[in-house]
Write a protein that holds these residues in place. Structure first.
Motif, short mmCIF file in Angstrom:
data_model
loop_
_atom_site.label_atom_id
_atom_site.label_comp_id
_atom_site.label_asym_id
_atom_site.label_seq_id
_atom_site.Cartn_x
_atom_site.Cartn_y
_atom_site.Cartn_z
N GLU A 94 22.34 30.29 50.95
CA GLU A 94 23.16 30.52 49.77
C GLU A 94 24.63 30.20 50.04
N LYS A 95 25.06 30.41 51.27
CA LYS A 95 26.44 30.04 51.62
C LYS A 95 26.61 28.53 51.59
N VAL A 96 25.59 27.81 52.07
CA VAL A 96 25.65 26.35 52.01
C VAL A 96 25.74 25.89 50.56
N ALA A 97 24.88 26.48 49.72
CA ALA A 97 24.87 26.11 48.30
C ALA A 97 26.20 26.45 47.64
N ARG A 98 26.79 27.57 48.01
CA ARG A 98 28.07 27.97 47.44
C ARG A 98 29.17 26.98 47.81
N ALA A 99 29.16 26.50 49.05
CA ALA A 99 30.17 25.52 49.48
C ALA A 99 30.02 24.22 48.69
N VAL A 100 28.79 23.77 48.50
CA VAL A 100 28.56 22.55 47.72
C VAL A 100 29.02 22.76 46.28
N GLN A 101 28.70 23.92 45.72
CA GLN A 101 29.10 24.21 44.35
C GLN A 101 30.63 24.22 44.22
N TYR A 163 23.72 16.58 49.24
CA TYR A 163 24.98 16.47 48.50
C TYR A 163 24.99 15.24 47.60
N GLY A 164 24.56 14.11 48.14
CA GLY A 164 24.54 12.88 47.35
C GLY A 164 23.66 13.01 46.13
N ALA A 165 22.48 13.62 46.31
CA ALA A 165 21.56 13.80 45.18
C ALA A 165 22.14 14.73 44.12
N VAL A 166 22.78 15.81 44.58
CA VAL A 166 23.35 16.78 43.64
C VAL A 166 24.52 16.16 42.87
N VAL A 167 25.34 15.36 43.54
CA VAL A 167 26.46 14.71 42.85
C VAL A 167 25.94 13.81 41.73
N GLN A 179 25.00 24.62 34.78
CA GLN A 179 23.96 25.49 35.32
C GLN A 179 22.77 24.69 35.83
N ALA A 180 22.42 23.62 35.13
CA ALA A 180 21.29 22.79 35.58
C ALA A 180 21.56 22.20 36.95
N SER A 181 22.81 21.84 37.22
CA SER A 181 23.16 21.28 38.52
C SER A 181 23.00 22.31 39.63
N TRP A 182 23.40 23.54 39.36
CA TRP A 182 23.30 24.58 40.39
C TRP A 182 21.84 24.92 40.65
N GLU A 183 21.01 24.88 39.62
CA GLU A 183 19.58 25.11 39.83
C GLU A 183 18.96 23.96 40.63
N PHE A 184 19.38 22.75 40.34
CA PHE A 184 18.92 21.59 41.09
C PHE A 184 19.35 21.71 42.55
N LEU A 185 20.59 22.14 42.77
CA LEU A 185 21.11 22.35 44.12
C LEU A 185 20.26 23.37 44.87
N ASP A 186 19.94 24.49 44.23
CA ASP A 186 19.13 25.52 44.88
C ASP A 186 17.76 24.98 45.28
N ARG A 187 17.18 24.14 44.43
CA ARG A 187 15.86 23.56 44.77
C ARG A 187 15.97 22.63 45.97
N ARG A 188 17.02 21.83 46.01
CA ARG A 188 17.18 20.90 47.14
C ARG A 188 17.43 21.67 48.44
N VAL A 192 15.07 21.83 51.97
CA VAL A 192 15.58 21.66 53.32
C VAL A 192 15.18 22.84 54.20
N MET A 193 15.31 24.04 53.69
CA MET A 193 14.98 25.23 54.47
C MET A 193 13.50 25.26 54.82
N ARG A 194 12.65 24.82 53.90
CA ARG A 194 11.22 24.76 54.21
C ARG A 194 10.94 23.74 55.29
N PHE A 195 11.64 22.61 55.23
CA PHE A 195 11.48 21.59 56.26
C PHE A 195 11.90 22.12 57.63
N GLU A 196 13.04 22.82 57.66
CA GLU A 196 13.53 23.35 58.92
C GLU A 196 12.56 24.38 59.49
N LYS A 197 11.93 25.15 58.63
CA LYS A 197 10.96 26.14 59.09
C LYS A 197 9.76 25.46 59.73
#
Length: 237
Positions: A94-101, A163-167, A179-188, A192-197
């Motif tokens: 969520e901190k990563v997402a907040r920085a992007v936002q 970041y590129g996709a969200v932009v 709001q749609a952008s922030w929801e898209f950001l959260d999904r992306r 990533v977090m699932r991949f890292e896991k």
């Protein structure tokens, strides 16, 4: 405009800042172009020669300076939020997402759109990719990333893709408050977090440990760059 403009050089920072700020008012009409550079120089009383010295590649350097100013402002605002305790309840993702936002909230969409058009040109594509990488690096640094191995690269490469996709999504988003952008950001970020896991599980497996001692052992010698020009990194002696 909310960015604090930064100079691309040290010869005359105040002139560079004034020139960039004046240029931003012309970009919606003339794009990041020589026309914009000339108009801005005339507006603030800077000679064409000095304008060219401050921004040797003209419009490209202007656009990159604007982009870097946004990265710096994001880092400043993120640090202010962190100091106020606003991030204490946030998970790391969520901190990563907040920085992007934050990075997008302080940007002027039309200036970014014009920049995307400039950096889509083949001769400037590497500059555009470098700018996205720079934003990813600024975000990780704002979060206090201390990685000094292959993870330094993988974190920035992954976030650059997000970041590129969200932009691109944000540029076409007309939802209330983006709001749609922030929801898209959260999904992306979630992807990533699932991949890292999964990556962590693989590396922790017997096969993963075997690979780390064999084919992947060279990755253990990769180190993060010690200065901007030190890419792609170095290896332990």
């Amino acid at each position: 405009m909310t960015e604090t403009f930064a100079s691309p050089g040290e010869s005359d920072p105040s002139a560079a800042e004034r020139l960039l700020e004046a240029a931003c008012a012309h970009v919606p009409f003339d794009g990041w172009s020589e026309t914009t550079l000339r108009a801005a120089a005339e507006e603030v009383g800077i000679s064409p020669a000095l304008a060219r010295a401050l921004y040797p590649r003209g419009a490209v350097d202007l656009a990159l300076a604007y982009h870097r100013a946004g990265d710096a402002e994001m880092a400043r605002l993120f640090a202010e939020e962190a100091a106020s305790g606003a991030h204490e309840a946030l998970r790391y993702s969520e901190k990563v997402a907040r920085a992007v936002q934050l990075r997008l909230e302080i940007a002027d969409k039309e200036l970014v759109r014009r920049g995307a058009a400039l950096f889509s040109l083949p001769q400037h594509a590497s500059d555009g990719a470098g700018a996205v990488w720079g934003s990813a690096d600024a975000i990780w640094n704002a979060l206090g990333d201390t990685s000094d191995d292959i993870n330094w690269y993988s974190k920035r490469a992954t976030l650059s893709g997000v970041y590129g996709a969200v932009v691109l999504f944000w540029l076409g988003d007309d939802s209330l408050g983006h709001q749609a952008s922030w929801e898209f950001l959260d999904r992306r970020i979630g992807d990533v977090m699932r991949f890292e896991k999964v990556k962590g599980q693989v590396l922790a497996s017997p096969l993963g440990k075997l690979l780390e001692k064999g084919p992947l052992s060279v990755l253990g010698r990769v180190r993060a760059p010690q200065r901007d020009a030190d890419l792609p990194g170095h290896q332990k002696a």
